[in-house]
Design an enzyme around this catalytic site. Structure first.
Site: not given
Ligand SMILES: Nc1ncnc2c1ncn2[C@@H]1O[C@H](COP(=O)(O)OP(=O)(O)O)[C@@H](O)[C@H]1O
Ligand SMILES: [Mg+2]
Length: 284
Positions: A178-180
């Site tokens: 999700g926040d890579l």
């Protein structure tokens, strides 16, 4: 690093961190607090193992950090040593303070695409479905006043994608990070790149590339459009993703970022402009 936390939240997380260090017998190695949206301190366990203690603010994104890390079991992600999910606290294997921002961005996108193969496993049932996460934005976005500083055409485009994607079974079922982005991938002691800081959901691998596009744009300078396009093509090719679907999710994420900023008080016009510029680039 400057903190994005309010002084009040920072104090609260600091108190939780101190209590846990005592409870878990952790030795604090430095007074320096790492982290932008969370409280991270370097510690040693009672066995002398170098670790970090992270205490996150209680937002929806951080809810399942411990669950996701436990589920990955150190494959593609930092190893979890201990957790107190109720207090949003995780004790993590200490990694190097070297992240993917130091690699050329195209190389970094290839590394991240390689991590997808390890991270995109069947989602555990406790995770929030991505469709529920994005679905709640449909009505507020559709109701955005026409004079809001967000071009209506982009809003309509986002809504059309959202309606299709929310109705599609392929939009859930895979655990996504999700926040890579660059700063959430650190080197471990063997030099392997591993993910930290998941905002895990039960989602779709095509949700994943967008943060590679909107982060680290300071170095794009004159040629932002080309930078964004090359990153997008690189990650889509290296990960074997469907280009149109990855683009559709990127459009959704960029418009939702801009929408949330416009809706919040004290919105930052430069941030909104950046999201819309990246949006145009990824569609060009
Ligand atoms: N396991 C770790 N080992 C070493 N440093 C870490 C580790 N986890 C986090 N950090 C440092 O703390 C920073 C913040 O952690 P992160 O989990 O990304 O939280 P957030 O970005 O929400 O503040 C990272 O950018 C990194 O510098
Ligand atoms: Mg982070």
């Amino acid at each position: 690093m400057t903190s994005a936390l309010s002084p009040e939240t920072a104090r609260r997380l600091d108190a939780v961190s101190r209590a846990l260090r005592k409870q878990w017998g952790l030795r604090t190695e430095s007074d320096e607090v790492w982290g932008h949206h969370s409280h991270v301190v370097p510690v040693r366990t009672d066995e002398g193992i170098p670790a970090v203690l992270k205490v996150a603010a209680e937002d929806q994104e951080t809810e399942h950090e411990a669950l996701a890390l436990q589920h990955w079991g150190g494959r593609g992600a930092v190893r979890l040593l201990r957790a107190d999910p109720r207090r949003r606290a995780v004790l993590l294997e200490r990694l190097e303070r070297r992240d993917l921002s130091e690699e050329w961005d195209v190389r970094a996108c290839e590394e991240v695409a390689g991590l997808y193969r390890l991270l995109h496993v069947p989602a555990p049932p406790q995770l929030l479905p991505l469709t529920a996460y994005v679905g709640r934005f449909v009505d507020p976005l559709a109701g955005l006043p026409r004079d809001a500083p967000l071009p209506r055409r982009m809003v309509e485009q986002c809504l059309a994608h959202l309606r299709d994607l929310v109705a599609d079974d392929a939009s859930t079922g895979t655990m996504v990070h999700g926040d890579l982005h660059y700063e959430n991938v650190l080197a471990d002691r063997t030099g392997e790149w591993v993910a930290i800081d998941p905002h895990a959901m039960s989602g779709d691998p095509h949700w994943e590339p967008a943060p590679l596009l909107w982060n680290r744009l300071d170095e794009a300078r004159g040629d932002l459009r080309r930078t964004v396009r090359v990153r997008f093509e690189t990650v889509v090719d290296a990960a074997g993703l469907d280009e149109d679907r990855a683009r559709a999710w990127a459009v959704v994420r960029l418009v939702l970022n801009a929408f949330r900023a416009v809706r919040s008080d004290g919105s930052d016009p430069a941030y909104v402009t950046r999201m819309l510029t990246v949006l145009k680039a990824v569609q060009s």
